[in-house]
Design an enzyme around this catalytic site. Structure first.
Site, mmCIF file in Angstrom:
data_model
loop_
_atom_site.group_PDB
_atom_site.id
_atom_site.type_symbol
_atom_site.label_atom_id
_atom_site.label_comp_id
_atom_site.label_asym_id
_atom_site.label_seq_id
_atom_site.Cartn_x
_atom_site.Cartn_y
_atom_site.Cartn_z
ATOM 1 N N GLU A 1 0.175 -36.386 -15.633
ATOM 2 C CA GLU A 1 -0.772 -37.282 -16.289
ATOM 3 C C GLU A 1 -0.040 -38.394 -17.023
ATOM 4 O O GLU A 1 1.056 -38.195 -17.535
ATOM 5 C CB GLU A 1 -1.590 -36.496 -17.326
ATOM 6 C CG GLU A 1 -2.530 -35.503 -16.704
ATOM 7 C CD GLU A 1 -3.262 -34.677 -17.754
ATOM 8 O OE1 GLU A 1 -3.191 -34.986 -18.955
ATOM 9 O OE2 GLU A 1 -3.911 -33.700 -17.345
ATOM 10 N N CYS B 1 1.333 -43.362 -22.577
ATOM 11 C CA CYS B 1 1.951 -42.055 -22.736
ATOM 12 C C CYS B 1 2.469 -41.614 -21.367
ATOM 13 O O CYS B 1 1.713 -41.618 -20.392
ATOM 14 C CB CYS B 1 0.909 -41.084 -23.275
ATOM 15 S SG CYS B 1 1.512 -39.407 -23.474
ATOM 16 N N CYS C 1 6.373 -27.841 -18.210
ATOM 17 C CA CYS C 1 7.328 -27.789 -19.314
ATOM 18 C C CYS C 1 7.753 -26.350 -19.492
ATOM 19 O O CYS C 1 6.989 -25.424 -19.218
ATOM 20 C CB CYS C 1 6.650 -28.288 -20.592
ATOM 21 S SG CYS C 1 7.745 -28.373 -22.036
ATOM 22 N N CYS D 1 5.392 -23.744 -26.031
ATOM 23 C CA CYS D 1 4.609 -23.850 -27.274
ATOM 24 C C CYS D 1 3.228 -23.216 -27.050
ATOM 25 O O CYS D 1 2.578 -23.478 -26.035
ATOM 26 C CB CYS D 1 4.465 -25.303 -27.705
ATOM 27 S SG CYS D 1 6.050 -26.109 -28.030
ATOM 28 N N CYS E 1 -0.048 -25.482 -26.372
ATOM 29 C CA CYS E 1 0.065 -26.618 -25.441
ATOM 30 C C CYS E 1 -0.315 -26.218 -24.018
ATOM 31 O O CYS E 1 0.059 -25.146 -23.540
ATOM 32 C CB CYS E 1 1.498 -27.146 -25.469
ATOM 33 S SG CYS E 1 1.741 -28.572 -24.408
ATOM 34 N N GLU F 1 9.684 -32.165 -21.774
ATOM 35 C CA GLU F 1 10.528 -32.350 -22.949
ATOM 36 C C GLU F 1 11.606 -33.389 -22.610
ATOM 37 O O GLU F 1 12.527 -33.106 -21.829
ATOM 38 C CB GLU F 1 11.153 -30.992 -23.333
ATOM 39 C CG GLU F 1 12.267 -31.044 -24.343
ATOM 40 C CD GLU F 1 11.915 -31.782 -25.648
ATOM 41 O OE1 GLU F 1 10.780 -31.655 -26.144
ATOM 42 O OE2 GLU F 1 12.782 -32.505 -26.158
ATOM 43 N N SER G 1 9.550 -38.204 -28.122
ATOM 44 C CA SER G 1 9.017 -37.086 -28.884
ATOM 45 C C SER G 1 9.706 -35.815 -28.411
ATOM 46 O O SER G 1 9.757 -35.528 -27.220
ATOM 47 C CB SER G 1 7.507 -36.986 -28.652
ATOM 48 O OG SER G 1 6.966 -35.903 -29.375
ATOM 49 N N CYS H 1 -3.759 -32.818 -23.747
ATOM 50 C CA CYS H 1 -2.669 -33.034 -22.817
ATOM 51 C C CYS H 1 -2.710 -31.970 -21.732
ATOM 52 O O CYS H 1 -2.832 -30.790 -22.013
ATOM 53 C CB CYS H 1 -1.348 -32.945 -23.558
ATOM 54 S SG CYS H 1 -1.437 -33.601 -25.224
HETATM 55 N N1 SAH Z 1 7.975 -32.009 -25.493
HETATM 56 C C1 SAH Z 1 7.779 -33.087 -26.415
HETATM 57 C C2 SAH Z 1 6.819 -34.150 -25.940
HETATM 58 C C3 SAH Z 1 5.556 -33.730 -25.236
HETATM 59 S S1 SAH Z 1 4.251 -33.026 -26.208
HETATM 60 C C4 SAH Z 1 7.384 -32.575 -27.764
HETATM 61 O O1 SAH Z 1 7.227 -31.374 -27.912
HETATM 62 O O2 SAH Z 1 7.299 -33.364 -28.701
HETATM 63 C C5 SAH Z 1 3.614 -34.340 -27.172
HETATM 64 C C6 SAH Z 1 3.003 -33.879 -28.478
HETATM 65 O O3 SAH Z 1 1.728 -33.231 -28.270
HETATM 66 C C7 SAH Z 1 3.862 -32.874 -29.217
HETATM 67 O O4 SAH Z 1 3.886 -33.176 -30.589
HETATM 68 C C8 SAH Z 1 3.114 -31.588 -28.956
HETATM 69 O O5 SAH Z 1 3.450 -30.599 -29.877
HETATM 70 C C9 SAH Z 1 1.684 -32.054 -29.044
HETATM 71 N N2 SAH Z 1 0.678 -31.126 -28.518
HETATM 72 C C10 SAH Z 1 0.789 -30.258 -27.503
HETATM 73 N N3 SAH Z 1 -0.361 -29.557 -27.330
HETATM 74 C C11 SAH Z 1 -1.216 -29.991 -28.266
HETATM 75 C C12 SAH Z 1 -2.555 -29.653 -28.607
HETATM 76 N N4 SAH Z 1 -3.256 -28.715 -27.948
HETATM 77 N N5 SAH Z 1 -3.119 -30.337 -29.639
HETATM 78 C C13 SAH Z 1 -2.436 -31.287 -30.302
HETATM 79 N N6 SAH Z 1 -1.180 -31.641 -30.032
HETATM 80 C C14 SAH Z 1 -0.570 -30.996 -29.028
#
Ligand code: SAH
Length: 347
Positions: free
Chosen positions: A92, A105, A112, A116, A119, A163, A194, A336
């Site tokens: 995306e 974006c 990934c 997390c 996510c 990432e 990020s 996302c």
């Molecule tokens: N891997 C990198 C960049 C991709 S994620 C990182 O971790 O920063 C981009 C951002 O979206 C990150 O801050 C991530 O923690 C956040 N994110 C992921 N899932 C989310 C969700 N369900 N709600 C809000 N933010 C989210």
């Protein structure tokens, strides 16, 4: 086939010199066709000889992807594109409009591996890296859309799936291609990397001369909570992460953004705000509070509006700059990874 979008200006110049014995300005011409005129075929590069054009057409490719589907927000015009590549993977990319311009974006990996818990991108693991050229292609979908209105992409955030610090070299080649003044001319300061908090990547970026903007996904103010939300914290706990952030600030003199997704009943209490303020003391930074996006596979509750405001005010009272991130395109399954997830479900 050589992927033309996968080259910096210098690399294109060298390629045309070495492969086709062309003078240096030829590579620059091709670069300008790609990024100033944004042609989609070599045939359209009309100041190159017919012979060179046909040899380029035989040995190189431009677009390696196609738009699978898009969703446009009726609320704020945000457009989310699902882009498919020749090996069947898709990512995306999102175009957003702000009062300061248009931002895009971009996804740096397909899926990934960071795991997390909140996510969607990490649900199926990491499938493969995106090349710089594939990241460029993602951005061009938005730029071509803006071309219809004579507008341009003015900033880029690497906040799609993946990432970026786990794909460091391709990410750097990508930002160099975007930055080129004779091309898209997007300044390094307008490009935000990020990271989940990969300490070696932060240290590397601190010593990198490009003035890129750094955002760190923090999401929790203590190790117990952060490790539960983000497995990466077991490898790089908060103390190590903060040490790297201080080093980054020392080297660059730049303010860091911290992302903090508020998850109801998890990390959104006022004493979390106080712990966060203590952690960020003495570090020039900014906190972005993000109301967590709904992910069907994850059991997440959202923090109430009032509690978000209280959290922000507690941070401010303790001297930490904080804003609540405006939600973009909340009517288009904005979280996302959801468009991709929906598409994979259907196929
Ligand atoms: N891997 C990198 C960049 C991709 S994620 C990182 O971790 O920063 C981009 C951002 O979206 C990150 O801050 C991530 O923690 C956040 N994110 C992921 N899932 C989310 C969700 N369900 N709600 C809000 N933010 C989210």
């Amino acid at each position: 086939m050589k992927h033309l979008y996968n080259n910096t200006l210098g690399e294109l110049v060298a390629f045309l010199q070495e492969e086709f014995q062309e003078p240096a300005f030829r590579g620059r011409q091709v670069f300008e066709w790609l990024y100033r005129h944004r042609v989609t075929t070599v045939e359209d590069m009309t100041n190159l000889s017919k012979t060179l054009r046909s040899r380029l057409a035989e040995t190189t490719q431009l677009q390696t992807s196609r738009e699978m589907t898009r969703q446009t927000s009726q609320v704020d015009g945000t457009i989310k594109f699902l882009i498919g590549f020749q090996d069947g993977v898709s990512v995306e990319t999102v175009l957003m409009k702000h009062d300061y311009g248009h931002s895009v974006c971009v996804s740096t990996q397909v899926g990934c591996k960071m795991g997390c818990t909140f996510c969607a991108s990490t649900l199926g693991g990491m499938i493969r890296q995106m090349t710089a050229g594939e990241m460029v292609e993602q951005l061009l979908y938005s730029q071509r859309h803006l071309d219809l209105k004579g507008d341009r992409v003015s900033s880029v955030v690497l906040m799609g799936s993946g990432e970026p610090m786990d794909n460091y070299d391709e990410t750097m080649r990508f930002v160099d291609i975007l930055h080129e003044p004779d091309g898209l001319n997007i300044g390094y300061r307008h490009i935000t990397i990020s990271t989940v908090g990969l300490v070696p990547g932060i240290l590397r970026l601190a010593d990198n001369p490009r003035p890129l903007t750094l955002a760190v996904s923090l999401h929790a103010p203590n190790d117990e909570l952060r490790s539960a939300m983000m497995p990466v914290n077991k490898a790089y706990p908060i103390a190590k992460l903060m040490e790297a952030c201080h080093y980054y600030h020392q080297q660059k003199g730049r303010r860091i953004s911290f992302e903090y997704a508020l998850v109801g009943g998890k990390n959104d209490r006022l004493d979390h705000a106080r712990q966060l303020a203590a952690l960020l003391k003495n570090l020039p930074c900014h906190v972005n509070l993000i109301p967590v996006n709904y992910v069907p596979e994850r059991n997440l509750t959202r923090t109430s509006k009032d509690q978000i405001t209280a959290f922000r005010m507690e941070l401010e009272r303790l001297g930490v700059n904080a804003t609540v991130r405006r939600e973009m395109g909340h009517d288009i399954s904005a979280a996302c990874g959801q468009l991709r997830a929906e598409h994979m479900m259907q196929t």
